[in-house]
Design a protein around this motif. Structure first.
Motif, PDB file in Angstrom:
ATOM      1  N   LEU A  14       1.122  -1.144   0.009  1.00  0.00           N
ATOM      2  CA  LEU A  14      -0.167  -0.001  -0.054  1.00  0.00           C
ATOM      3  C   LEU A  14       0.927   1.345   0.101  1.00  0.00           C
ATOM      4  CD1 LEU A  14      -2.711  -0.999   2.351  1.00  0.00           C
ATOM      5  CD2 LEU A  14      -3.235  -0.684  -0.085  1.00  0.00           C
ATOM      6  N   GLU A  15       1.905   1.117   0.835  1.00  0.00           N
ATOM      7  CA  GLU A  15       2.977   2.376   0.976  1.00  0.00           C
ATOM      8  C   GLU A  15       3.469   2.681  -0.584  1.00  0.00           C
ATOM      9  OE1 GLU A  15       4.286   2.235   5.465  1.00  0.00           O
ATOM     10  OE2 GLU A  15       5.506   1.524   3.883  1.00  0.00           O
ATOM     11  N   THR A  18       0.893   3.937  -2.687  1.00  0.00           N
ATOM     12  CA  THR A  18       0.750   5.442  -2.365  1.00  0.00           C
ATOM     13  C   THR A  18       1.404   6.500  -3.131  1.00  0.00           C
ATOM     14  OG1 THR A  18      -0.753   4.670  -0.624  1.00  0.00           O
ATOM     15  CG2 THR A  18       0.090   7.167  -0.648  1.00  0.00           C
ATOM     16  N   SER A  19       2.753   5.958  -2.778  1.00  0.00           N
ATOM     17  CA  SER A  19       4.088   6.770  -3.368  1.00  0.00           C
ATOM     18  C   SER A  19       4.097   7.212  -4.910  1.00  0.00           C
ATOM     19  CB  SER A  19       5.415   6.108  -2.804  1.00  0.00           C
ATOM     20  OG  SER A  19       6.514   6.868  -3.407  1.00  0.00           O
ATOM     21  N   LEU A  21       1.449   6.957  -6.865  1.00  0.00           N
ATOM     22  CA  LEU A  21       0.266   7.885  -6.901  1.00  0.00           C
ATOM     23  C   LEU A  21       0.643   9.296  -6.875  1.00  0.00           C
ATOM     24  CD1 LEU A  21      -2.858   5.834  -5.646  1.00  0.00           C
ATOM     25  CD2 LEU A  21      -2.377   6.310  -8.202  1.00  0.00           C
ATOM     26  N   GLU A  22       1.178   9.481  -5.596  1.00  0.00           N
ATOM     27  CA  GLU A  22       1.663  11.054  -5.494  1.00  0.00           C
ATOM     28  C   GLU A  22       2.738  11.618  -6.490  1.00  0.00           C
ATOM     29  OE1 GLU A  22       1.250  10.982  -0.523  1.00  0.00           O
ATOM     30  OE2 GLU A  22       3.118  10.872  -1.423  1.00  0.00           O
ATOM     31  N   THR A  47       6.309   9.168   2.742  1.00  0.00           N
ATOM     32  CA  THR A  47       6.905   9.706   1.385  1.00  0.00           C
ATOM     33  C   THR A  47       7.807  10.714   1.462  1.00  0.00           C
ATOM     34  OG1 THR A  47       4.949  11.093   1.041  1.00  0.00           O
ATOM     35  CG2 THR A  47       4.880   8.721   0.172  1.00  0.00           C
TER      36      THR A  47
END
Length: 537
Positions: A14-15, A18-19, A21-22, A47
């Motif tokens: 998940l991390e 998310t990274s 996507l950012e 992040t």
């Protein structure tokens, strides 16, 4: 224990998602961008900020400082983009010099727009000060270009078009009129119409494009008049709380022409690199040494050897020269020196930058009258005008006789030591630049006018209404009994004597009366009174 490992693996995945996507998110729409342009860290702390975020500007940073244009500038832009641009397009259809001059007109309106922007930013300077002239310099120079195109192309078949625009471009001077600038626009339109109506008359039956071109130019005056009445009815206004005019002018010239305070856009990370620095000439190598005599040599030794070989040939060097006939040699014929003129060389154009502060080259002095080529005498009747010119003495018959009619005018110029007899009643006589000329007349309808003719003599046998003398040094006038009512006007004259016949029918000598030369002027009861100076004794 296995469940714990699965949970840890899921969190790591998940991390990572998310990274990614950012990283894919655009910086301009990222709400986490701070005012200094750096991406703030997320609260989870999982992040890190991207390394290239520091170089990207905030899109809101530029738009926050943009201010709208003043209404006067907006309306002036509408005038340029409307009637002025239409005029330029019509000029391009005609082409040639008309299109070139219309481009200069467009630049003049752009220069006036810059001047109007300066007035919205600056305080009003003194009209007579150099500061005011500096601010107006661009407008004056562009208007001068419009006029220069007309002056440089006078033989052009479109000279009427060029003069119409040249006379009308003065409409832009309304900015310098403090009261009722609309009157200046009206006067400029009248000047332009004098030539523009000629163009309409000439092309009305040949080409309607030229007629529409003139009418399009006239519409600029109508629109500008309405603009001035709306925004500056009593003259141009400045900003009383503004900056120095030179500072405002510099800001406008540096590109801040929209009267806004917007920040300049910063270059993006992917833009072109900055230009290289200017070269430094402080460490440049010295120039090559000059020859000992201070004059650089332009010939190689082999060339100089060829020159000496030619000289050593002796008389063979001059074998190809043409022999000049003695009759054409000026040093043997003084008449050739008096009658020939040296051809004028090309006009030397020295710019102020090349001459520096040196004084200008003095002009060529005119030749004395004795060295000028003498023209042949002339006595001709052209229409109703007699032309008498270049007589240096009396003709062999004794005097020069002219049989005049009541409608004839007589012009006598550049004559010397000549006696002229006018037989019959003429209309008028004029003498110009004559010396020691004697004139005998019967009667005249109007006047004898004498200009710059020293030692002049006039005898009137019949009637003469008026004698006018201007810059005459020495004159003798003999009036007959029928011309005692003659009026004599003098200006800058000396030694003028009028001889009157004896009174009644008596026979005798003429009586000489001198015309006064000295006057006394005094103020009496607030009125200037002029009196003749009388000398007793």
């Amino acid at each position: 224990m296995a469940n714990m490992n699965n949970l840890t693996t899921l969190i790591k995945r998940l991390e990572a998602a998310t990274s990614r996507l950012e990283d894919m998110m655009p910086t301009g729409s990222d709400p986490s961008v701070a005012r200094n342009g750096l991406a703030s860290l997320p609260e989870s702390g999982l992040t890190a900020p991207r390394a290239d975020v520091e170089d990207e500007p905030s899109s809101s940073q530029t738009h926050l400082a943009v201010a709208p244009l003043p209404p006067a500038i907006d309306d002036f832009d509408a005038l340029i983009n409307g009637d002025v641009k239409t005029f330029v397009n019509m000029s391009e259809e005609i082409g040639g010099l008309v299109a070139e001059q219309s481009a200069a007109v467009l630049r003049a309106f752009a220069a006036e727009r810059k001047f109007l922007i300066v007035t919205t930013k600056a305080k009003k300077p003194d009209i007579q000060s150099p500061v005011y002239m500096e601010v107006l310099k661009d407008l004056q120079s562009t208007m001068g270009i419009v006029n220069d195109i007309r002056e440089a192309n006078r033989p052009s078949p479109l000279f009427g078009h060029l003069t119409t625009v040249s006379e009308g471009i003065n409409v832009l001077t309304w900015v310098a009129i403090e009261t009722k600038p609309v009157d200046t626009i009206t006067e400029s339109l009248s000047s332009a119409q004098f030539w523009g109506n000629r163009v309409i008359k000439e092309y009305k039956e040949k080409d309607q494009t030229h007629v529409q071109w003139v009418q399009t130019f006239y519409r600029i005056f109508t629109s500008l008049s309405g603009y001035v009445k709306q925004h500056y009815p009593s003259g141009l206004t400045w900003n009383p709380d503004g900056v120095d005019p030179l500072q405002a002018n510099e800001e406008v010239n540096n590109g801040d022409q929209s009267s806004t305070r917007s920040l300049p856009p910063q270059p993006s990370a992917g833009g072109p690199p900055p230009p290289p620095p200017l070269p430094n000439f402080s460490n440049a190598p010295p120039p090559p040494p000059m020859p000992p005599n201070g004059v650089p040599s332009s010939r190689s030794p082999s060339d100089m050897g060829a020159v000496f070989d030619e000289i050593s040939r002796g008389e063979a060097v001059t074998s190809k020269l043409r022999r000049v006939d003695p009759s054409s040699q000026t040093h043997k014929n003084p008449s050739l020196r008096a009658g020939s003129a040296v051809p004028a060389g090309p006009v030397r154009s020295d710019s102020s930058s090349s001459r520096g502060n040196r004084s200008p080259i003095p002009g060529t002095k005119p030749k004395p009258e004795s060295m000028r080529a003498k023209k042949p005498p002339k006595k001709e009747l052209e229409g109703n005008k007699w032309l008498i010119e270049n007589y240096d003495s009396n003709p062999p018959s004794g005097m020069l006789e002219i049989k005049a009619h009541i409608s004839h005018s007589i012009l006598i110029s550049r004559c010397t030591k000549t006696t002229i007899r006018v037989i019959g009643k003429a209309n008028a006589i004029s003498l110009d630049n004559c010396t020691r000329v004697s004139l005998i007349i019967d009667s005249l309808v109007s006047a004898v006018d004498v200009i710059k003719s020293p030692r002049f003599e006039l005898q009137v046998l019949g009637k003469l209404p008026t004698i006018m003398l201007d810059q005459v040094d020495g004159a003798a006038v003999y009036l007959g009994r029928e011309s005692l009512g003659t009026e004599v006007f003098t200006s800058k004259c000396t030694g003028v004597n009028v001889n009157l016949p004896p009174p009644g029918d008596e026979e005798g000598d003429y009586v000489e009366r001198a015309l006064p030369e000295q006057m006394k002027h005094v103020v009496r009861d607030g009125v200037m009174v002029s009196e003749i100076v009388e000398h007793a004794g």
